[in-house]
Design a protein around this motif. Structure first.
Motif, mmCIF file in Angstrom:
data_model
loop_
_atom_site.group_PDB
_atom_site.id
_atom_site.type_symbol
_atom_site.label_atom_id
_atom_site.label_comp_id
_atom_site.label_asym_id
_atom_site.label_seq_id
_atom_site.Cartn_x
_atom_site.Cartn_y
_atom_site.Cartn_z
ATOM 1 N N LYS A 127 31.163 -99.230 104.596
ATOM 2 C CA LYS A 127 30.837 -99.657 103.231
ATOM 3 C C LYS A 127 30.253 -101.059 103.227
ATOM 4 N N ALA A 128 30.444 -101.792 104.319
ATOM 5 C CA ALA A 128 29.947 -103.166 104.418
ATOM 6 C C ALA A 128 28.457 -103.229 104.723
ATOM 7 N N LEU A 129 27.858 -102.095 105.122
ATOM 8 C CA LEU A 129 26.439 -102.074 105.476
ATOM 9 C C LEU A 129 25.677 -101.217 104.478
ATOM 10 N N ASP A 130 24.890 -101.854 103.623
ATOM 11 C CA ASP A 130 24.056 -101.153 102.649
ATOM 12 C C ASP A 130 22.754 -100.773 103.336
ATOM 13 N N LEU A 131 22.619 -99.505 103.681
ATOM 14 C CA LEU A 131 21.462 -99.051 104.447
ATOM 15 C C LEU A 131 20.158 -99.120 103.658
ATOM 16 N N THR A 132 20.222 -99.060 102.348
ATOM 17 C CA THR A 132 19.023 -99.199 101.527
ATOM 18 C C THR A 132 18.485 -100.627 101.640
ATOM 19 N N VAL A 133 19.373 -101.601 101.567
ATOM 20 C CA VAL A 133 18.979 -103.007 101.719
ATOM 21 C C VAL A 133 18.497 -103.257 103.150
ATOM 22 N N ALA A 134 19.200 -102.705 104.119
ATOM 23 C CA ALA A 134 18.813 -102.876 105.522
ATOM 24 C C ALA A 134 17.432 -102.283 105.782
ATOM 25 N N ALA A 135 17.149 -101.115 105.202
ATOM 26 C CA ALA A 135 15.842 -100.478 105.377
ATOM 27 C C ALA A 135 14.732 -101.377 104.854
ATOM 28 N N ALA A 136 14.907 -101.897 103.654
ATOM 29 C CA ALA A 136 13.890 -102.760 103.055
ATOM 30 C C ALA A 136 13.729 -104.058 103.848
ATOM 31 N N GLY A 137 14.824 -104.664 104.234
ATOM 32 C CA GLY A 137 14.760 -105.921 104.973
ATOM 33 C C GLY A 137 14.142 -105.771 106.342
ATOM 34 N N ASN A 138 14.495 -104.706 107.043
ATOM 35 C CA ASN A 138 13.940 -104.496 108.374
ATOM 36 C C ASN A 138 12.490 -104.055 108.344
ATOM 37 N N THR A 139 12.047 -103.562 107.198
ATOM 38 C CA THR A 139 10.623 -103.275 107.027
ATOM 39 C C THR A 139 9.814 -104.551 107.207
ATOM 40 N N GLU A 140 10.323 -105.654 106.670
ATOM 41 C CA GLU A 140 9.635 -106.939 106.809
ATOM 42 C C GLU A 140 9.573 -107.378 108.273
ATOM 43 N N VAL A 141 10.637 -107.111 109.020
ATOM 44 C CA VAL A 141 10.658 -107.439 110.448
ATOM 45 C C VAL A 141 9.567 -106.659 111.174
ATOM 46 N N VAL A 142 9.486 -105.366 110.923
ATOM 47 C CA VAL A 142 8.491 -104.517 111.588
ATOM 48 C C VAL A 142 7.080 -104.956 111.209
ATOM 49 N N ARG A 143 6.830 -105.168 109.942
ATOM 50 C CA ARG A 143 5.496 -105.597 109.499
ATOM 51 C C ARG A 143 5.094 -106.917 110.151
ATOM 52 N N ALA A 144 6.020 -107.872 110.185
ATOM 53 C CA ALA A 144 5.718 -109.180 110.771
ATOM 54 C C ALA A 144 5.386 -109.052 112.257
ATOM 55 N N LYS A 145 6.142 -108.248 112.969
ATOM 56 C CA LYS A 145 5.900 -108.097 114.401
ATOM 57 C C LYS A 145 4.578 -107.375 114.654
ATOM 58 N N LEU A 146 4.276 -106.356 113.873
ATOM 59 C CA LEU A 146 3.001 -105.653 114.026
ATOM 60 C C LEU A 146 1.823 -106.585 113.752
ATOM 61 N N GLY A 165 3.976 -94.827 110.877
ATOM 62 C CA GLY A 165 4.399 -95.545 109.683
ATOM 63 C C GLY A 165 5.894 -95.489 109.444
ATOM 64 N N LEU A 166 6.641 -94.896 110.377
ATOM 65 C CA LEU A 166 8.093 -94.791 110.247
ATOM 66 C C LEU A 166 8.773 -95.562 111.371
ATOM 67 N N PHE A 167 10.020 -95.943 111.134
ATOM 68 C CA PHE A 167 10.834 -96.481 112.215
ATOM 69 C C PHE A 167 12.264 -95.992 112.073
ATOM 70 N N LEU A 168 12.941 -95.923 113.217
ATOM 71 C CA LEU A 168 14.354 -95.604 113.250
ATOM 72 C C LEU A 168 15.106 -96.924 113.232
ATOM 73 N N TYR A 169 16.171 -96.963 112.479
ATOM 74 C CA TYR A 169 16.995 -98.165 112.394
ATOM 75 C C TYR A 169 18.445 -97.755 112.600
ATOM 76 N N MET A 170 19.137 -98.514 113.406
ATOM 77 C CA MET A 170 20.566 -98.269 113.516
ATOM 78 C C MET A 170 21.323 -99.550 113.792
ATOM 79 N N ALA A 171 22.530 -99.589 113.252
ATOM 80 C CA ALA A 171 23.451 -100.700 113.470
ATOM 81 C C ALA A 171 24.597 -100.187 114.326
#
Length: 123
Positions: A38-57, A93-99
């Motif tokens: 419950k401590a990990l909001d995957l919707t927020v993580a998805a949006a935030g990590n999108t910025e990481v992927v875009r920046a690296k690309l 255009g997709l990525f897998l994300y896991m914690a």
């Protein structure tokens, strides 16, 4: 059951898995996610990590590097966060994300398993 659902379930069987998502990095939206915390909001993580992927690309393009990202690792004191862009034609255009819980995860094995899941993902 769809290939997406099976892939998410496979991701969650990796030792130490806390949460998993398949994310569209054009929109920042998760196509699907599973989590046990419950401590990990995957919707927020998805949006935030999108910025990481875009920046690296963007950076790779600006540097003129002609290689693809295998994965991105973010190490926290108690967790690992893995991001793996999908390279197949159907998953562009997709990525897998896991914690992962750092105390229970084997990082090398998790990266290996995530690569296998990514290679078999069909959207």
């Amino acid at each position: 059951m769809s290939n997406l659902d099976l892939s998410l379930k496979d991701m969650m069987t990796i030792d130490g898995a806390i949460g998993a998502a398949v994310v569209d990095y054009n929109s920042g939206m998760a196509l699907g996610h599973l989590g046990s915390s419950k401590a990990l909001d995957l919707t927020v993580a998805a949006a935030g990590n999108t910025e990481v992927v875009r920046a690296k690309l963007r950076t790779i393009e600006q540097l003129g590097i002609k290689e693809e990202i295998e994965d991105v690792l973010i190490s926290l004191s108690a967790q690992y966060h893995l991001i793996r862009p999908v390279t197949g034609r159907k998953g562009k255009g997709l990525f897998l994300y896991m914690a992962l819980d750092r105390t229970r995860a084997n990082l090398a094995l998790a990266r290996h398993r995530l690569r296998d899941i990514e290679e078999n993902l069909e959207i």
